[in-house]
Design an enzyme around this catalytic site. Structure first.
Site, mmCIF file in Angstrom:
data_model
loop_
_atom_site.group_PDB
_atom_site.id
_atom_site.type_symbol
_atom_site.label_atom_id
_atom_site.label_comp_id
_atom_site.label_asym_id
_atom_site.label_seq_id
_atom_site.Cartn_x
_atom_site.Cartn_y
_atom_site.Cartn_z
ATOM 1 N N ARG A 116 -7.160 11.603 -5.353
ATOM 2 C CA ARG A 116 -8.413 10.868 -5.147
ATOM 3 C C ARG A 116 -9.599 11.839 -5.120
ATOM 4 O O ARG A 116 -10.664 11.541 -5.676
ATOM 5 C CB ARG A 116 -8.370 10.078 -3.837
ATOM 6 N N TYR A 135 -14.654 -12.053 0.586
ATOM 7 C CA TYR A 135 -15.397 -10.826 0.267
ATOM 8 C C TYR A 135 -16.665 -11.128 -0.530
ATOM 9 O O TYR A 135 -17.696 -10.485 -0.355
ATOM 10 C CB TYR A 135 -14.511 -9.861 -0.513
ATOM 11 N N ARG A 180 -3.363 6.402 1.170
ATOM 12 C CA ARG A 180 -3.970 7.526 1.869
ATOM 13 C C ARG A 180 -3.050 8.259 2.823
ATOM 14 O O ARG A 180 -3.374 9.356 3.267
ATOM 15 C CB ARG A 180 -5.202 7.034 2.647
ATOM 16 N N ARG A 238 0.819 -1.215 0.000
ATOM 17 C CA ARG A 238 0.000 0.000 0.000
ATOM 18 C C ARG A 238 0.858 1.273 0.000
ATOM 19 O O ARG A 238 0.470 2.298 0.567
ATOM 20 C CB ARG A 238 -0.945 0.050 1.212
ATOM 21 N N ASP A 280 -7.004 -2.611 -6.838
ATOM 22 C CA ASP A 280 -7.609 -3.219 -5.659
ATOM 23 C C ASP A 280 -7.666 -4.725 -5.866
ATOM 24 O O ASP A 280 -7.718 -5.199 -7.004
ATOM 25 C CB ASP A 280 -9.023 -2.672 -5.427
#
Length: 369
Positions: free
Chosen positions: A41, A154, A32, A28, A78
């Protein structure tokens, strides 16, 4: 089509070849914690707006490399793009995790599943090619996917989960449905990663993020077996160049010997595993020896600079003497975190980490001759 590679340290370490320093990249690393990522973003309007736009995906993949002398880039995407292409309807609300509009919870839903048309994922492959060109040979580009089991978690839960109750209920109550879903997932992941390789990915990584939640027998039957099925189908090389394959199971330290038998080049380890012991168990010598990747606790990055440096040194020292024979393969280490970097991480602390890895790993090679 692509510029020659200027820094191949990461790829050499993957292939267990001697390097002049321990390569470092972070799971990652484009994300963020970087203010420039948050600005891009906001421009894109949503996470999927970012991930599905070639220019934005290229921009955010390169952002950490503008700040830090990392040894590899990883595609910005992702792990859930495959089930989205299967028609499950992936979305991300700001500040929340991924959600699917259509969960897979019964026989009818499983029966509808099939390997998606890779053209539905064209935005990913276009991003791979665009990023590879934009890197201009600076460092290698890693492509990736979620593992068949992690995707299934998921798909059944419909989102992240604290207890995996729904997916484990299917696993125990209707193992036939779970095996069908996992087989389709495995073949989808293999096709997806092979197309990333064709688009320009120089290594590919399988993230088995939720393998560690399984009971021992279930891990072997429902996670490891399907990771093996993916690896069996992956391209070993492209355009005459070997493509290393990396596997990371969070919580997988219990099964190191079994994972050591996988047909891949690199095993990623979380922070619960001692690197020296892992090296002795799977990373030293023999036909199944693996390069090891990891495994600093991401929360170390909230400590002060001196403590970050000290913890980096501990990880490097725990792996032990670096391999330095230029003619033969041997034990190698790729520095990484034991899981993804936290969104709250101060960006300046990443700079301290990368510098400490390069400085101390070079020092270790000088000391050991």
């Amino acid at each position: 089509m692509f510029a020659p590679l200027q820094n191949d340290t990461f790829l050499r370490a993957c292939m267990r070849q001697a390097t002049d320093h321990t390569p470092v990249w972070l799971m990652r690393q484009a994300g963020r914690y970087l203010p420039e990522y948050r600005a891009t973003r906001a421009q894109a309007g949503s996470f999927m707006g970012l991930a599905t736009n070639t220019d934005y995906a290229t921009e955010v993949t390169l952002q950490p490399l503008e700040r830090y002398p990392l040894d590899a880039a990883i595609l910005f995407s992702d792990i859930l793009t495959i089930p989205d292409a299967m028609g499950l309807g992936l979305s991300f609300a700001l500040g929340e995790g991924p959600k699917f509009a259509h969960a897979v919870r019964d026989e009818a839903a499983v029966a509808k599943l099939e390997v998606p048309d890779m053209n539905k994922l064209r935005y990913v492959f276009d991003a791979v090619t665009s990023i590879r060109k934009a890197l201009n040979g600076r460092v290698p580009l890693i492509g990736f996917s979620g593992s068949p089991w992690t995707l299934a978690c998921y798909m059944v839960e419909g989102a992240g989960s604290d207890d995996y109750r729904l997916v484990k209920t299917m696993l125990y109550q209707r193992p036939d449905l779970m095996h069908r879903m996992l087989a389709i997932n495995a073949d989808s992941v293999a096709a997806y990663l092979n197309t990333q390789i064709e688009a320009g990915a120089q290594a590919v990584m399988i993230f088995d993020s939720w393998g560690g939640v399984l009971a021992d027998a279930a891990f072997h039957e429902f996670s490891l077996a399907y990771t093996r099925r993916v690896l069996a189908q992956l391209k070993r090389e492209h355009d005459g160049v070997v493509i290393p394959r990396l596997v990371f199971t969070k919580g997988g330290g219990l099964w190191l010997e079994a994972m050591g038998q996988l047909d891949c080049e690199v095993l990623g380890l979380d922070w619960t595993v001692n690197l020296g012991q892992a090296r002795a168990r799977v990373g030293e010598n023999g036909p199944n020896a693996k390069a090891l990747q990891g495994n600093l606790d991401p929360n170390v990055l909230f400590a002060n600079p001196a403590q970050i440096e000290a913890e980096v040194v501990k990880v490097l020292d725990s792996f032990g003497r670096p391999h330095n024979d230029p003619k033969n393969p041997g034990p190698t280490h790729i520095f990484n975190l034991g899981h993804g970097i936290s969104q709250h991480t101060p960006p300046e602390n990443v700079e301290i980490l990368v510098s400490a890895v390069h400085t101390h790993s070079r020092r270790m090679r000088t000391v050991t001759g």
